[in-house]
Design a protein around this motif. Structure first.
Motif, mmCIF file in Angstrom:
data_model
loop_
_atom_site.group_PDB
_atom_site.id
_atom_site.type_symbol
_atom_site.label_atom_id
_atom_site.label_comp_id
_atom_site.label_asym_id
_atom_site.label_seq_id
_atom_site.Cartn_x
_atom_site.Cartn_y
_atom_site.Cartn_z
ATOM 1 N N GLN A 7 -38.174 -29.260 82.488
ATOM 2 C CA GLN A 7 -36.773 -29.069 82.840
ATOM 3 C C GLN A 7 -36.094 -28.051 81.941
ATOM 4 O O GLN A 7 -35.794 -28.311 80.782
ATOM 5 N N PHE B 138 -32.801 -25.853 82.497
ATOM 6 C CA PHE B 138 -31.736 -25.662 83.477
ATOM 7 C C PHE B 138 -31.114 -24.287 83.327
ATOM 8 O O PHE B 138 -30.775 -23.860 82.214
ATOM 9 N N LEU B 139 -30.946 -23.619 84.438
ATOM 10 C CA LEU B 139 -30.320 -22.297 84.443
ATOM 11 C C LEU B 139 -28.834 -22.485 84.151
ATOM 12 O O LEU B 139 -28.203 -23.391 84.695
ATOM 13 N N GLY C 25 -36.935 -28.962 93.150
ATOM 14 C CA GLY C 25 -36.457 -29.197 91.781
ATOM 15 C C GLY C 25 -35.045 -28.689 91.538
ATOM 16 O O GLY C 25 -34.825 -27.829 90.689
ATOM 17 N N GLY D 262 -32.592 -29.979 90.022
ATOM 18 C CA GLY D 262 -32.058 -30.285 88.685
ATOM 19 C C GLY D 262 -30.605 -30.704 88.763
ATOM 20 O O GLY D 262 -30.249 -31.665 89.437
ATOM 21 N N GLU E 104 -36.417 -33.599 94.506
ATOM 22 C CA GLU E 104 -36.367 -33.698 93.044
ATOM 23 C C GLU E 104 -37.175 -34.929 92.622
ATOM 24 O O GLU E 104 -37.052 -35.989 93.214
ATOM 25 N N ASN F 298 -42.099 -36.140 94.509
ATOM 26 C CA ASN F 298 -42.875 -35.051 93.931
ATOM 27 C C ASN F 298 -43.131 -34.047 95.054
ATOM 28 O O ASN F 298 -43.743 -34.394 96.065
ATOM 29 N N PHE F 299 -42.698 -32.823 94.872
ATOM 30 C CA PHE F 299 -42.855 -31.832 95.945
ATOM 31 C C PHE F 299 -44.313 -31.710 96.393
ATOM 32 O O PHE F 299 -44.600 -31.487 97.577
ATOM 33 N N ASN G 178 -35.945 -22.803 91.281
ATOM 34 C CA ASN G 178 -36.396 -22.381 89.959
ATOM 35 C C ASN G 178 -37.506 -23.357 89.640
ATOM 36 O O ASN G 178 -37.254 -24.489 89.258
HETATM 37 N N1 SAH Z 1 -33.212 -25.710 89.656
HETATM 38 C C1 SAH Z 1 -32.669 -26.202 88.425
HETATM 39 C C2 SAH Z 1 -33.723 -26.939 87.572
HETATM 40 C C3 SAH Z 1 -34.926 -26.130 87.178
HETATM 41 S S1 SAH Z 1 -35.984 -27.025 86.079
HETATM 42 C C4 SAH Z 1 -32.024 -25.073 87.641
HETATM 43 O O1 SAH Z 1 -32.266 -23.922 87.985
HETATM 44 O O2 SAH Z 1 -31.301 -25.343 86.690
HETATM 45 C C5 SAH Z 1 -37.234 -27.665 87.201
HETATM 46 C C6 SAH Z 1 -36.768 -28.847 88.033
HETATM 47 O O3 SAH Z 1 -37.880 -29.292 88.795
HETATM 48 C C7 SAH Z 1 -36.294 -30.061 87.230
HETATM 49 O O4 SAH Z 1 -35.128 -30.562 87.814
HETATM 50 C C8 SAH Z 1 -37.449 -31.071 87.375
HETATM 51 O O5 SAH Z 1 -37.044 -32.420 87.280
HETATM 52 C C9 SAH Z 1 -37.976 -30.716 88.748
HETATM 53 N N2 SAH Z 1 -39.380 -31.063 88.998
HETATM 54 C C10 SAH Z 1 -40.417 -31.028 88.119
HETATM 55 N N3 SAH Z 1 -41.563 -31.351 88.731
HETATM 56 C C11 SAH Z 1 -41.252 -31.592 90.049
HETATM 57 C C12 SAH Z 1 -42.011 -31.970 91.197
HETATM 58 N N4 SAH Z 1 -43.331 -32.165 91.126
HETATM 59 N N5 SAH Z 1 -41.371 -32.139 92.385
HETATM 60 C C13 SAH Z 1 -40.022 -31.949 92.475
HETATM 61 N N6 SAH Z 1 -39.264 -31.585 91.420
HETATM 62 C C14 SAH Z 1 -39.855 -31.402 90.222
#
Ligand code: SAH
Length: 258
Positions: free
Chosen positions: A14, A16-17, A42, A44, A63, A87-88, A106
């Motif tokens: 994680q 975060f942008l 994801g 976030g 997410e 989980n994606f 992201n």
């Molecule tokens: N898009 C947000 C967070 C990016 S960090 C931003 O730009 O701020 C990556 C994100 O993916 C986090 O929220 C994390 O919890 C999520 N993530 C991690 N593994 C994942 C998975 N297998 N499936 C879905 N989401 C996931």
């Protein structure tokens, strides 16, 4: 919201942008040509989601983190069905009957290759994808033959998608700051002739597993009768010298002689 920033959640990748302009710049690349639905991987704390919802209401968020799911449910005007706790890599678009949508995110960097393989599995449903990757991975994805960075990901992604390196993103626009630089890519689905997808994947993987050998030799273990098509000029080349189109041609030749 702050507690997410300060807790240690590294296992989920994680970062975060925190730059709104970059978030907007990423989302703006979606063309909405021939689709009207977007799936975000994801989300976030939803920095991309906010911009996404300004231009599209058919949005699905996937997410993995339960706390972030509650945060998203409390802060975004989306139905329960649209905020998916999963989980994606274990999600299939067929679960919610999605047949045509763009992907954005992201991405969590430690699983970005697996995310790409998952996209390739469902490419018939995904005409477009805008994603942030670790810079080195992005460079591998857009790489061409005869370059050091050319490999399995380059060939497989470019077989199904036209790829474009959009821009590089500095570490300092994330919280916590990651160790690596990032880059945003745009993937647009190509029209590819139907052929044996499994065979292509196997063929490319085996060829690159022994990247120093010429293909004649590296493919021997996989295709005993490889001698049957020794007349193909590129069999004397190494995997890293073969273009995406030549890999496709090779798979077709193998398929024909099955
Ligand atoms: N898009 C947000 C967070 C990016 S960090 C931003 O730009 O701020 C990556 C994100 O993916 C986090 O929220 C994390 O919890 C999520 N993530 C991690 N593994 C994942 C998975 N297998 N499936 C879905 N989401 C996931």
């Amino acid at each position: 919201m702050r507690k997410f920033f300060y807790s240690s959640r590294n296992k989920l990748d994680q970062h975060f942008l925190s730059d709104q302009k970059i978030a907007e710049k990423i989302v703006k690349n979606l063309s909405f040509k021939d689709y009207n639905t977007v799936v975000e991987i994801g989300p976030g704390l939803g920095i991309l989601t906010t911009y996404l919802l300004n231009i599209c209401d058919k949005v699905f968020l996937i997410e993995i983190d339960e706390e972030l799911i509650s945060f998203l449910r409390n802060n975004f005007p989306l139905s329960k069905k649209q905020i998916i706790h999963k989980n994606f890599l274990e999600w299939s678009p067929e679960e919610i009957n999605l047949k045509n949508f763009a992907l954005i995110g992201n991405f969590p960097y430690s699983i970005s290759s697996q995310i790409l393989f998952h996209i390739l599995k469902y490419n018939q449903y995904i005409p477009e994808c805008v994603g942030m990757f670790q810079k080195e991975v992005a460079e591998r994805i857009v790489s061409h033959n005869d370059k050091k960075t050319y490999g399995i990901l380059s060939v497989l992604v470019q077989t199904f998608y036209d790829v474009k390196y959009l821009f590089t993103v500095d570490k300092n626009v994330f919280f916590p700051v990651p160790n690596v630089m990032s880059a945003v890519l745009f993937l647009k689905r190509k029209k590819v002739e139907i052929f044996n997808k499994d065979l292509l994947f196997k063929c490319v993987k085996i060829s690159f597993n022994q990247r120093r050998k010429i293909l004649k030799n590296s493919l021997k273990s996989f295709k005993k009768k490889i001698t049957d098509f020794y007349n193909l000029p590129f069999l004397n080349k190494r995997a890293e010298q073969l273009s995406v189109r030549e890999f496709l041609q090779l798979t077709k030749e193998i398929e024909i002689r099955k």
